[in-house]
Motif scaffolding. Structure first.
Motif, mmCIF file in Angstrom:
data_model
loop_
_atom_site.group_PDB
_atom_site.id
_atom_site.type_symbol
_atom_site.label_atom_id
_atom_site.label_comp_id
_atom_site.label_asym_id
_atom_site.label_seq_id
_atom_site.Cartn_x
_atom_site.Cartn_y
_atom_site.Cartn_z
ATOM 1 N N ALA A 46 19.706 -18.180 20.970
ATOM 2 C CA ALA A 46 20.519 -17.031 21.366
ATOM 3 C C ALA A 46 22.001 -17.384 21.356
ATOM 4 N N HIS A 47 22.803 -16.476 20.807
ATOM 5 C CA HIS A 47 24.259 -16.595 20.772
ATOM 6 C C HIS A 47 24.750 -17.777 19.943
ATOM 7 N N HIS A 48 23.913 -18.275 19.051
ATOM 8 C CA HIS A 48 24.289 -19.342 18.120
ATOM 9 C C HIS A 48 23.849 -18.923 16.720
ATOM 10 N N ARG A 49 24.582 -19.396 15.741
ATOM 11 C CA ARG A 49 24.130 -19.172 14.377
ATOM 12 C C ARG A 49 23.936 -20.522 13.713
ATOM 13 N N THR A 50 22.930 -20.583 12.884
ATOM 14 C CA THR A 50 22.616 -21.823 12.185
ATOM 15 C C THR A 50 23.525 -21.951 10.975
ATOM 16 N N ILE A 51 24.243 -23.051 10.918
ATOM 17 C CA ILE A 51 25.152 -23.335 9.812
ATOM 18 C C ILE A 51 24.413 -24.083 8.694
ATOM 19 N N ARG A 52 23.551 -24.988 9.131
ATOM 20 C CA ARG A 52 22.878 -25.841 8.156
ATOM 21 C C ARG A 52 21.532 -26.296 8.691
ATOM 22 N N THR A 53 20.523 -26.268 7.851
ATOM 23 C CA THR A 53 19.206 -26.804 8.195
ATOM 24 C C THR A 53 19.127 -28.209 7.633
ATOM 25 N N LEU A 54 18.843 -29.173 8.503
ATOM 26 C CA LEU A 54 18.862 -30.577 8.100
ATOM 27 C C LEU A 54 17.484 -31.136 7.771
ATOM 28 N N ASN A 108 22.775 -30.778 16.033
ATOM 29 C CA ASN A 108 23.140 -30.527 17.425
ATOM 30 C C ASN A 108 22.129 -29.595 18.094
ATOM 31 N N ALA A 109 21.047 -29.279 17.350
ATOM 32 C CA ALA A 109 19.988 -28.439 17.921
ATOM 33 C C ALA A 109 18.684 -28.665 17.155
ATOM 34 N N ILE A 158 0.819 -38.265 21.090
ATOM 35 C CA ILE A 158 1.591 -37.042 21.302
ATOM 36 C C ILE A 158 2.716 -37.026 20.278
ATOM 37 N N VAL A 159 2.846 -35.903 19.575
ATOM 38 C CA VAL A 159 3.917 -35.745 18.603
ATOM 39 C C VAL A 159 4.728 -34.516 18.990
ATOM 40 N N ALA A 160 6.039 -34.685 19.111
ATOM 41 C CA ALA A 160 6.959 -33.560 19.283
ATOM 42 C C ALA A 160 7.659 -33.404 17.944
ATOM 43 N N TYR A 161 7.695 -32.179 17.407
ATOM 44 C CA TYR A 161 8.336 -31.984 16.110
ATOM 45 C C TYR A 161 9.030 -30.642 16.052
ATOM 46 N N GLY A 162 9.972 -30.541 15.158
ATOM 47 C CA GLY A 162 10.724 -29.310 14.978
ATOM 48 C C GLY A 162 11.640 -29.432 13.782
ATOM 49 N N THR A 163 12.562 -28.485 13.679
ATOM 50 C CA THR A 163 13.528 -28.469 12.585
ATOM 51 C C THR A 163 14.907 -28.779 13.139
ATOM 52 N N ALA A 164 15.516 -29.821 12.610
ATOM 53 C CA ALA A 164 16.867 -30.220 13.029
ATOM 54 C C ALA A 164 17.869 -29.306 12.331
ATOM 55 N N VAL A 165 18.784 -28.740 13.105
ATOM 56 C CA VAL A 165 19.780 -27.829 12.556
ATOM 57 C C VAL A 165 21.156 -28.128 13.138
ATOM 58 N N LEU A 166 22.156 -27.633 12.443
ATOM 59 C CA LEU A 166 23.528 -27.657 12.934
ATOM 60 C C LEU A 166 23.883 -26.216 13.264
ATOM 61 N N THR A 167 24.264 -25.974 14.507
ATOM 62 C CA THR A 167 24.584 -24.617 14.944
ATOM 63 C C THR A 167 25.998 -24.553 15.487
ATOM 64 N N GLU A 168 26.472 -23.323 15.637
ATOM 65 C CA GLU A 168 27.745 -23.090 16.315
ATOM 66 C C GLU A 168 27.631 -21.808 17.120
ATOM 67 N N PRO A 169 28.360 -21.705 18.233
ATOM 68 C CA PRO A 169 28.323 -20.478 19.016
ATOM 69 C C PRO A 169 28.871 -19.314 18.200
ATOM 70 N N GLU A 170 28.308 -18.125 18.436
ATOM 71 C CA GLU A 170 28.786 -16.925 17.725
ATOM 72 C C GLU A 170 30.067 -16.427 18.341
#
Length: 106
Positions: A10-18, A75-76, A94-106
């Protein structure tokens, strides 16, 4: 580091998917813990020794995932999930996984 189970933050936009990031932990309960858990399984109810072990393992897996994402320049993390499996009769992975992204506030 922002970590979300959702596709966006919320209130962030993804600049880049890493890319994907993850943290893996394999834990084994000691002989004493297995003995107490075995006795509790006969009586029924929550097996606190395993609950505590899995909670701690999840925290460590998330910490490792965040470290992995940080090393990638993120950063997210979005779409964060857990997966778990048993290895033998005494170990849990146990595995924690996700997508690393670079975001910035809108």
């Amino acid at each position: 580091m922002l970590v979300a189970t959702t596709e966006t933050i919320a209130h962030h936009r993804t600049i880049r998917t890493l890319g994907q990031c993850f943290g893996v932990v394999v834990r084994s309960r000691g002989l004493g813990g297995n003995l107490m858990a075995g006795l509790r399984s006969i009586i029924g109810g929550e097996i606190k020794e395993y609950t505590e072990m899995l909670e701690e393992a999840r925290r460590h897996a998330v910490d490792r995932m965040v470290k992995n994402a940080t090393e990638m320049g993120a950063n997210a993390i979005v779409m964060m999930r857990f997966d778990s499996s048993e290895m033998g009769q005494t170990m849990s992975e146990i595995v924690a996984y996700g997508t690393a992204v670079l975001t910035e506030p809108e």
